[in-house]
Design an enzyme around this catalytic site. Structure first.
Site, PDB file in Angstrom:
ATOM      1  CB  VAL A   1      -0.916  -0.007   1.237  1.00 35.44           C
ATOM      2  CG1 VAL A   1      -1.788   1.242   1.267  1.00 35.44           C
ATOM      3  CG2 VAL A   1      -1.792  -1.264   1.221  1.00 35.44           C
ATOM      4  N   PRO A   2       1.101   1.859  -1.159  1.00 38.78           N
ATOM      5  CG  PRO A   2       0.808   2.703  -3.322  1.00 38.78           C
ATOM      6  CD  PRO A   2       0.197   1.765  -2.324  1.00 38.78           C
ATOM      7  CB  CYS A   3       2.673   5.463   2.563  1.00 40.27           C
ATOM      8  SG  CYS A   3       3.979   4.412   3.203  1.00 40.27           S
ATOM      9  CG  HIS A   4       6.594   4.400  -2.157  1.00 36.46           C
ATOM     10  ND1 HIS A   4       5.921   3.237  -1.844  1.00 36.46           N
ATOM     11  CD2 HIS A   4       6.747   4.390  -3.514  1.00 36.46           C
ATOM     12  CE1 HIS A   4       5.683   2.552  -2.949  1.00 36.46           C
ATOM     13  NE2 HIS A   4       6.165   3.232  -3.983  1.00 36.46           N
ATOM     14  NE  ARG A   5       3.138   3.627  -6.183  1.00 42.61           N
ATOM     15  CZ  ARG A   5       2.477   2.583  -6.660  1.00 42.61           C
ATOM     16  NH1 ARG A   5       1.164   2.666  -6.832  1.00 42.61           N
ATOM     17  NH2 ARG A   5       3.118   1.460  -6.955  1.00 42.61           N
TER      18      ARG A   5
END
Length: 291
Positions: free
Chosen positions: A233-237
């Site tokens: 779940v890409p919180c880095h985006r």
């Protein structure tokens, strides 16, 4: 109005409740306001907070006698209680406060922190300014009309190193189920669910998510501080509105320098096709087509 002695006694009891019960309880339950809880017992919380509010530039025992709560002034009690509340709310970084306390005592610092020789207020002031800028961005923005699919494809062409491919589209179904079944708050679930819409090779902002959820960038940032499903779940985006990286794994850059995990966040984004300029700022417009 309470007499002076009664007010002092009330503050003493409130301080004892804070470091003896409230903070250890939050650490034991791993409250997500802190990315990491480096201590769990009452005397450690007292050490960390008192070194910042009483000792300031030396261990607190060199300023007042033990037991501290009986010898603290009203102002010291109020400052200590306030710092405890900031730790609980995620407005103060417990790891950095702990490392500062350890440095005052000549014990070095724990591996979970990063030395910078500066007091913690400076780093959090920097973080607050960045988040406040996000909130201003939300207020002055007007909702732009949603673009067509062709427009989205045109934006994607800004990342020629790794163009989007339908074969690479991610299936978030299992992760959406895990989010729904998790013990996160309803707001954290909303943020994580919305995050799954951001496609590979694109980025969005705290401001964009908060606008879609009718919330604030600060609340979105706090919700993403403890993402147990990363990087799937890409919180880095999620980046800052000005093109900066924002936070990652609970760490924010300070004084113009990278945070502890900025390089990892930048690496993940580059591998997905997001580009950065020579100053480390992201290139291209943020993705905001939430539905």
């Amino acid at each position: 109005m309470d007499p002076p002695d009664s007010e002092l006694g009330r503050l003493q009891e409130e301080w004892k409740e804070m470091f003896q019960k409230t903070l250890p309880g939050a650490a034991t339950s791993k409250t997500p306001s802190q990315f990491k809880w480096p201590v769990h017992v009452d005397h450690c919380f007292a050490r960390i907070i008192l070194d910042s509010t009483v000792g300031i530039d030396m261990p607190w025992m060199e300023k007042i006698k033990s037991p501290a709560y009986k010898n603290m002034s009203r102002e010291q009690l109020e400052s200590s209680i306030e710092l405890g509340k900031k730790i609980l709310d995620g407005e103060a970084d417990l790891v950095e406060l702990d490392n500062r306390s350890l440095r005052l005592r000549g014990k070095g610092e724990k591996a979970s922190g990063k030395a910078n020789g500066k007091i913690d207020g400076a780093s959090f002031a920097k973080r607050k300014r960045e988040v406040d800028d996000e909130e201003k961005e939300v207020k002055k923005r007007k909702s732009p009309p949603r673009t067509s699919e062709q427009s989205d494809q045109a934006k994607s062409s800004q990342h020629p190193e790794k163009p989007l491919d339908t074969k690479e589209k991610e299936d978030f179904t299992p992760w959406l189920k895990k989010i729904a079944l998790s013990e996160k708050s309803s707001f954290q679930k909303k943020v994580l669910t919305v995050l799954c819409q951001v496609p590979r090779g694109r980025y969005t902002t705290y401001a964009a998510i908060s606008k879609y959820l009718s919330s604030s960038p600060r609340a979105v940032g706090n919700a993403l501080r403890n993402n147990p499903f990363a990087p799937h779940v890409p919180c880095h985006r999620v980046l800052a509105s000005g093109g900066g990286l924002g936070g990652f794994h609970g760490s924010w850059g300070r004084n113009g320098k990278d945070g502890l995990h900025d390089e990892k966040k930048r690496k993940l984004l580059r591998e997905e096709g997001v580009k950065f300029d020579g100053k480390g700022k992201v290139v291209g417009s943020p993705w905001e087509s939430f539905s």
